[in-house]
Design a protein around this motif. Structure first.
Motif, PDB file in Angstrom:
ATOM      1  N   LEU A  28       0.822  -1.211   0.000  1.00 19.55           N
ATOM      2  CA  LEU A  28       0.000   0.000   0.000  1.00 19.55           C
ATOM      3  C   LEU A  28       0.858   1.264   0.000  1.00 19.55           C
ATOM      4  CD1 LEU A  28      -2.805  -1.094   2.491  1.00 19.55           C
ATOM      5  CD2 LEU A  28      -3.072  -0.674   0.032  1.00 19.55           C
ATOM      6  N   LEU A  29       1.909   1.261   0.803  1.00 21.85           N
ATOM      7  CA  LEU A  29       2.805   2.426   0.832  1.00 21.85           C
ATOM      8  C   LEU A  29       3.493   2.620  -0.521  1.00 21.85           C
ATOM      9  CD1 LEU A  29       4.364   1.953   4.377  1.00 21.85           C
ATOM     10  CD2 LEU A  29       2.944   3.890   3.634  1.00 21.85           C
ATOM     11  N   LEU A  30       3.864   1.511  -1.150  1.00 22.52           N
ATOM     12  CA  LEU A  30       4.522   1.614  -2.454  1.00 22.52           C
ATOM     13  C   LEU A  30       3.555   2.082  -3.536  1.00 22.52           C
ATOM     14  CD1 LEU A  30       6.759  -1.510  -2.072  1.00 22.52           C
ATOM     15  CD2 LEU A  30       7.574   0.849  -2.354  1.00 22.52           C
ATOM     16  N   MET A  31       2.298   1.663  -3.457  1.00 22.98           N
ATOM     17  CA  MET A  31       1.286   2.175  -4.385  1.00 22.98           C
ATOM     18  C   MET A  31       1.135   3.683  -4.204  1.00 22.98           C
ATOM     19  SD  MET A  31      -1.680  -0.732  -4.207  1.00 22.98           S
ATOM     20  CE  MET A  31      -2.758   0.031  -5.398  1.00 22.98           C
ATOM     21  N   GLN A  32       1.092   4.082  -2.957  1.00 22.29           N
ATOM     22  CA  GLN A  32       0.974   5.508  -2.634  1.00 22.29           C
ATOM     23  C   GLN A  32       2.171   6.258  -3.212  1.00 22.29           C
ATOM     24  OE1 GLN A  32       0.107   6.203   1.537  1.00 22.29           O
ATOM     25  NE2 GLN A  32       1.365   8.041   1.540  1.00 22.29           N
ATOM     26  N   TYR A  33       3.351   5.709  -3.038  1.00 23.06           N
ATOM     27  CA  TYR A  33       4.575   6.348  -3.538  1.00 23.06           C
ATOM     28  C   TYR A  33       4.563   6.428  -5.073  1.00 23.06           C
ATOM     29  CZ  TYR A  33       9.527   7.167  -4.421  1.00 23.06           C
ATOM     30  OH  TYR A  33      10.718   7.687  -4.857  1.00 23.06           O
ATOM     31  N   TRP A  34       4.164   5.363  -5.729  1.00 21.67           N
ATOM     32  CA  TRP A  34       4.186   5.301  -7.196  1.00 21.67           C
ATOM     33  C   TRP A  34       3.144   6.214  -7.825  1.00 21.67           C
ATOM     34  CZ3 TRP A  34       7.156   3.594 -11.034  1.00 21.67           C
ATOM     35  CH2 TRP A  34       6.595   3.330 -12.286  1.00 21.67           C
ATOM     36  N   PHE A  35       1.950   6.247  -7.244  1.00 18.17           N
ATOM     37  CA  PHE A  35       0.848   6.927  -7.907  1.00 18.17           C
ATOM     38  C   PHE A  35       0.703   8.397  -7.532  1.00 18.17           C
ATOM     39  CE2 PHE A  35      -0.482   2.487  -8.483  1.00 18.17           C
ATOM     40  CZ  PHE A  35      -0.659   2.498  -9.848  1.00 18.17           C
ATOM     41  N   TYR A  36       1.093   8.794  -6.321  1.00 21.36           N
ATOM     42  CA  TYR A  36       0.861  10.215  -6.014  1.00 21.36           C
ATOM     43  C   TYR A  36       1.721  10.817  -4.913  1.00 21.36           C
ATOM     44  CZ  TYR A  36      -2.166   8.631  -2.177  1.00 21.36           C
ATOM     45  OH  TYR A  36      -2.651   8.040  -1.059  1.00 21.36           O
ATOM     46  N   ASP A  37       2.518  10.085  -4.210  1.00 23.27           N
ATOM     47  CA  ASP A  37       3.282  10.644  -3.096  1.00 23.27           C
ATOM     48  C   ASP A  37       4.736  10.224  -3.254  1.00 23.27           C
ATOM     49  OD1 ASP A  37       4.473  11.358  -0.706  1.00 23.27           O
ATOM     50  OD2 ASP A  37       3.317   9.975   0.516  1.00 23.27           O
ATOM     51  N   THR A  38       5.533  11.049  -3.884  1.00 22.68           N
ATOM     52  CA  THR A  38       6.910  10.675  -4.171  1.00 22.68           C
ATOM     53  C   THR A  38       7.887  11.028  -3.050  1.00 22.68           C
ATOM     54  OG1 THR A  38       7.221  12.742  -5.364  1.00 22.68           O
ATOM     55  CG2 THR A  38       6.585  10.813  -6.671  1.00 22.68           C
ATOM     56  N   ASP A  39       7.371  11.169  -1.860  1.00 23.93           N
ATOM     57  CA  ASP A  39       8.229  11.426  -0.714  1.00 23.93           C
ATOM     58  C   ASP A  39       9.040  10.156  -0.414  1.00 23.93           C
ATOM     59  OD1 ASP A  39       9.418  11.944   1.733  1.00 23.93           O
ATOM     60  OD2 ASP A  39       7.575  12.602   2.714  1.00 23.93           O
ATOM     61  N   PRO A  40      10.368  10.235  -0.451  1.00 24.42           N
ATOM     62  CA  PRO A  40      11.182   9.043  -0.173  1.00 24.42           C
ATOM     63  C   PRO A  40      10.886   8.403   1.185  1.00 24.42           C
ATOM     64  CG  PRO A  40      12.548  10.768  -1.099  1.00 24.42           C
ATOM     65  CD  PRO A  40      11.190  11.382  -0.827  1.00 24.42           C
ATOM     66  N   ALA A  41      10.374   9.171   2.117  1.00 22.32           N
ATOM     67  CA  ALA A  41      10.027   8.606   3.430  1.00 22.32           C
ATOM     68  C   ALA A  41       8.929   7.551   3.300  1.00 22.32           C
ATOM     69  CB  ALA A  41       9.590   9.716   4.383  1.00 22.32           C
ATOM     70  N   THR A  42       8.029   7.732   2.339  1.00 20.85           N
ATOM     71  CA  THR A  42       6.973   6.733   2.109  1.00 20.85           C
ATOM     72  C   THR A  42       7.590   5.441   1.606  1.00 20.85           C
ATOM     73  OG1 THR A  42       5.415   8.508   1.609  1.00 20.85           O
ATOM     74  CG2 THR A  42       4.812   6.298   0.874  1.00 20.85           C
ATOM     75  N   ARG A  43       8.497   5.561   0.644  1.00 15.54           N
ATOM     76  CA  ARG A  43       9.196   4.381   0.118  1.00 15.54           C
ATOM     77  C   ARG A  43      10.013   3.712   1.220  1.00 15.54           C
ATOM     78  NH1 ARG A  43      13.352   6.309  -3.673  1.00 15.54           N
ATOM     79  NH2 ARG A  43      14.404   6.648  -1.704  1.00 15.54           N
ATOM     80  N   ASP A  44      10.678   4.515   2.039  1.00 21.87           N
ATOM     81  CA  ASP A  44      11.494   3.964   3.118  1.00 21.87           C
ATOM     82  C   ASP A  44      10.641   3.252   4.165  1.00 21.87           C
ATOM     83  OD1 ASP A  44      13.616   5.065   1.738  1.00 21.87           O
ATOM     84  OD2 ASP A  44      13.860   6.773   3.111  1.00 21.87           O
ATOM     85  N   ALA A  45       9.464   3.779   4.426  1.00 21.80           N
ATOM     86  CA  ALA A  45       8.546   3.115   5.366  1.00 21.80           C
ATOM     87  C   ALA A  45       8.116   1.760   4.808  1.00 21.80           C
ATOM     88  CB  ALA A  45       7.338   4.003   5.641  1.00 21.80           C
ATOM     89  N   ALA A  46       7.946   1.677   3.482  1.00 23.08           N
ATOM     90  CA  ALA A  46       7.606   0.396   2.866  1.00 23.08           C
ATOM     91  C   ALA A  46       8.742  -0.610   3.055  1.00 23.08           C
ATOM     92  CB  ALA A  46       7.301   0.590   1.381  1.00 23.08           C
ATOM     93  N   TRP A  47       9.979  -0.153   2.868  1.00 20.79           N
ATOM     94  CA  TRP A  47      11.125  -1.035   3.070  1.00 20.79           C
ATOM     95  C   TRP A  47      11.182  -1.535   4.514  1.00 20.79           C
ATOM     96  CZ3 TRP A  47      13.927  -4.159   0.511  1.00 20.79           C
ATOM     97  CH2 TRP A  47      15.116  -4.666   1.058  1.00 20.79           C
TER      98      TRP A  47
END
Length: 182
Positions: A28-47
């Motif tokens: 879900l976090l990665l979908m959010q990152y890909w589609f509308y929220d390019t904040d690296p913190a979102t991607r990092d939270a997914a990791w």
């Protein structure tokens, strides 16, 4: 997606040992990152969610899908993503979700026929998900295989005549095929 993450967080508060929930949170976090929220913190939270899940169940196939999406959506590293998607398909041969994730990576890599094969497998496994059928049609249209695409779009419309994604992609198809959106 944010509501989904909130609900998954609630489940993880009740059971932090629920590895599949960590996978869902990451996806879900990665979908959010890909589609509308390019904040690296979102991607990092997914990791971080993937790593938490791996501590619980290192071989969980759903975590392979999440990690594949981490490389795909998080870093646009399709070659790194593909082995995770392939491993998930091998572990979950009857999972439409795994086959579709693999198809998306293959399509990004330019392996169009393999992507179509994986999409068709996903559609066989889950024939009521119109989005998969529409993805097949849109991929065929991108390959300029307009007659095949038209037939697949017709099947998608027959199943769900008012599906907005199908209507939008059908308009794109018609524009590409003939210069006319009708």
């Amino acid at each position: 997606m944010k509501m989904g993450v909130t609900e998954v967080d609630r489940a993880l508060e009740l059971d932090p040992g629920f590895a599949a929930a960590w996978s869902l949170k990451a996806t879900l976090l990665l979908m959010q990152y890909w589609f509308y929220d390019t904040d690296p913190a979102t991607r990092d939270a997914a990791w971080d969610a993937i790593q938490n899940g791996r501590k619980i169940d290192p071989s969980l196939p759903e975590l392979d899908i999440a990690e594949g999406y981490y490389h795909y959506w998080g870093h646009r590293d399709y070659a790194q993503a593909l082995p995770f998607m392939q491993r998930a398909c091998a572990a979950l041969p009857n999972s439409a979700r795994a086959h579709l994730a693999r198809a998306y990576v293959l399509r990004r890599m330019g392996a169009w026929e393999n992507a179509l094969t994986a999409m068709r497998r996903a559609a066989e496994l889950d024939p009521r998900t119109i989005g998969t059928i529409t993805d097949i049609a849109a991929t065929l249209s991108s390959l300029r295989r307009f007659e095949e695409a038209k037939q697949v779009f017709a099947a998608a419309q027959a199943a769900d005549p008012d599906n907005p994604t199908t209507l939008w992609q059908l308009g794109e198809h018609n524009l590409q095929a003939s210069g006319d959106i009708y």
